[in-house]
Design an enzyme around this catalytic site. Structure first.
Site, short mmCIF file in Angstrom:
data_model
loop_
_atom_site.label_atom_id
_atom_site.label_comp_id
_atom_site.label_asym_id
_atom_site.label_seq_id
_atom_site.Cartn_x
_atom_site.Cartn_y
_atom_site.Cartn_z
N TRP A 68 44.00 33.32 50.49
CA TRP A 68 42.92 34.19 50.04
C TRP A 68 42.27 34.90 51.22
O TRP A 68 42.00 36.11 51.17
CB TRP A 68 41.90 33.38 49.26
CG TRP A 68 40.53 33.98 49.17
CD1 TRP A 68 39.37 33.42 49.59
CD2 TRP A 68 40.17 35.25 48.61
NE1 TRP A 68 38.31 34.26 49.34
CE2 TRP A 68 38.77 35.39 48.74
CE3 TRP A 68 40.90 36.28 48.03
CZ2 TRP A 68 38.10 36.52 48.32
CZ3 TRP A 68 40.22 37.42 47.59
CH2 TRP A 68 38.83 37.53 47.74
N ASP A 83 32.09 28.18 43.67
CA ASP A 83 32.49 29.06 44.77
C ASP A 83 31.31 29.19 45.74
O ASP A 83 30.65 28.21 46.08
CB ASP A 83 32.95 30.41 44.19
CG ASP A 83 33.66 31.30 45.21
OD1 ASP A 83 34.87 31.12 45.39
OD2 ASP A 83 32.99 32.15 45.81
N TRP A 84 31.00 30.40 46.23
CA TRP A 84 29.87 30.59 47.14
C TRP A 84 28.53 30.24 46.49
O TRP A 84 27.54 30.01 47.18
CB TRP A 84 29.83 32.02 47.66
CG TRP A 84 30.56 32.17 48.97
CD1 TRP A 84 31.85 32.57 49.16
CD2 TRP A 84 30.03 31.90 50.28
NE1 TRP A 84 32.15 32.57 50.50
CE2 TRP A 84 31.06 32.17 51.21
CE3 TRP A 84 28.79 31.47 50.75
CZ2 TRP A 84 30.89 32.01 52.59
CZ3 TRP A 84 28.61 31.31 52.12
CH2 TRP A 84 29.65 31.57 53.02
N ASP A 136 43.13 25.26 40.26
CA ASP A 136 42.54 26.08 41.31
C ASP A 136 43.12 25.66 42.66
O ASP A 136 42.81 24.58 43.17
CB ASP A 136 41.01 25.93 41.33
CG ASP A 136 40.37 26.77 42.43
OD1 ASP A 136 41.03 27.70 42.93
OD2 ASP A 136 39.21 26.50 42.78
N HIS A 172 40.30 29.17 39.15
CA HIS A 172 39.18 29.14 40.09
C HIS A 172 37.88 29.55 39.39
O HIS A 172 36.85 28.90 39.54
CB HIS A 172 39.46 30.08 41.26
CG HIS A 172 38.37 30.07 42.29
ND1 HIS A 172 38.06 28.95 43.04
CD2 HIS A 172 37.49 31.04 42.69
CE1 HIS A 172 37.06 29.23 43.85
NE2 HIS A 172 36.69 30.48 43.66
#
Length: 301
Positions: free
Chosen positions: A164, A124-125, A250, A280
């Site tokens: 999202w 992710d980030w 995901d 995810h």
């Protein structure tokens, strides 16, 4: 810059999170505001580090099942909390959060600890920021494990990300634990959901979590497109070993491993994995499998 700090009491009695806190004080480069950044640091200090980077809206709790076995295998294991998350300080104004500031904050933490020979696991980030660290300090990284993330350069987004983004900006109360639970294929326990909620006593602490989805550079007009393109130039010459381990369930990042395999030289010929049945937040769904991927990647040299 007005900064909030989650009281320590909010983290009392967390499920499966016995790690001693460690802190580094960095200063925001634009305002000189001091910011306390928290990180887990387990295992022998003289061992080459494994850096576990979380994303949105999680924190180092996401890696609670990674740290003990990796440390037991003889590795130094570090799991920082991004500014705005976990036990790290949280600027109270959404405008204080930018992609470039996050990169600067984590760069200053990385250099303050003078980490070298790093094995990076990012999701992710944690990838959007972590891969920028690799581009800024390629000599500090020995190998990469890339999972459910990207390094966007303004060329579009998935339907899953669009949904999202819309949800994150419209929902009145930002339900952090609910969001993480929705991004896994297994059902988190009430104690685990509460642990993801713990860093955020009320909505004022969630400005970073609110802002993150809007910062992903999915259009040419977004900030950080040029910086990410420059990072890709470095990654396109990165020859140290790189494996991907994206999950098959995901909707946000499905298929995102392909660009890393195609563009990073160090990814050629590596045993890339599709994690079956992972959502995810695949760290919650397949921690044992991911730990083994990291250990095997290190063992190959």
């Amino acid at each position: 810059m007005h900064v909030l700090r989650t009281p320590d009491a909010a983290f009392a009695g967390l499920s499966d999170y016995p790690f001693a806190p460690h802190y580094v004080e960095i200063r925001d480069r634009a305002t000189a505001t001091p910011l306390r950044l928290h990180y887990v640091d387990e295992g022998p200090r003289d061992a080459a580090p494994i850096l576990l980077m979380h994303g949105e809206p999680s924190w180092s709790y996401l890696y609670r099942k990674f740290v003990p076995p990796l440390a037991a295998a003889g590795h130094r294991v570090l799991a920082p909390d991004l500014i705005g998350f976990g036990k790290s300080d949280k600027p109270a104004d959404r405008a204080d959060y930018t992609y470039e500031r996050h990169v600067e904050w984590m760069s200053d933490w990385l250099t303050a600890l003078d980490l070298k020979g790093i094995t990076l696991f990012c999701q992710d980030w944690g990838g959007l920021i972590g891969l920028r660290l690799v581009a800024a300090f390629p000599d500090r990284f020995a190998r990469l494990v890339i999972a459910n993330t990207g390094l966007p350069i303004g060329t579009g987004w998935s339907e899953g990300f669009a949904a999202w983004l819309a949800f994150s900006q419209r929902v009145e109360t930002f339900p952090v634990g609910f969001i993480v639970n929705g991004g896994t294929t297994r059902e988190l326990t009430p104690a685990e959901v509460a642990a993801y909620d713990a860093p955020f006593p009320d909505e004022t602490y969630k400005e970073g979590a609110r802002q993150f989805p809007t910062l992903v550079p999915i259009t040419p007009e977004h900030a950080s497109v040029a910086e990410n393109k420059a990072a890709w130039e470095v990654l396109s010459r990165f020859e140290k070993p790189v494996v991907t381990c994206f999950s098959d369930k995901d909707a946000v990042t499905h298929g995102g491993e392909k660009i890393f395999i195609e563009r990073i030289p160090g990814a050629k010929g590596q045993p890339h994995t599709i994690v079956k049945g992972g959502g995810h937040f695949l760290q919650e769904d397949a921690p044992e499998e991911l730990v083994q991927i990291i250990l095997d990647h290190i063992a190959r040299g």
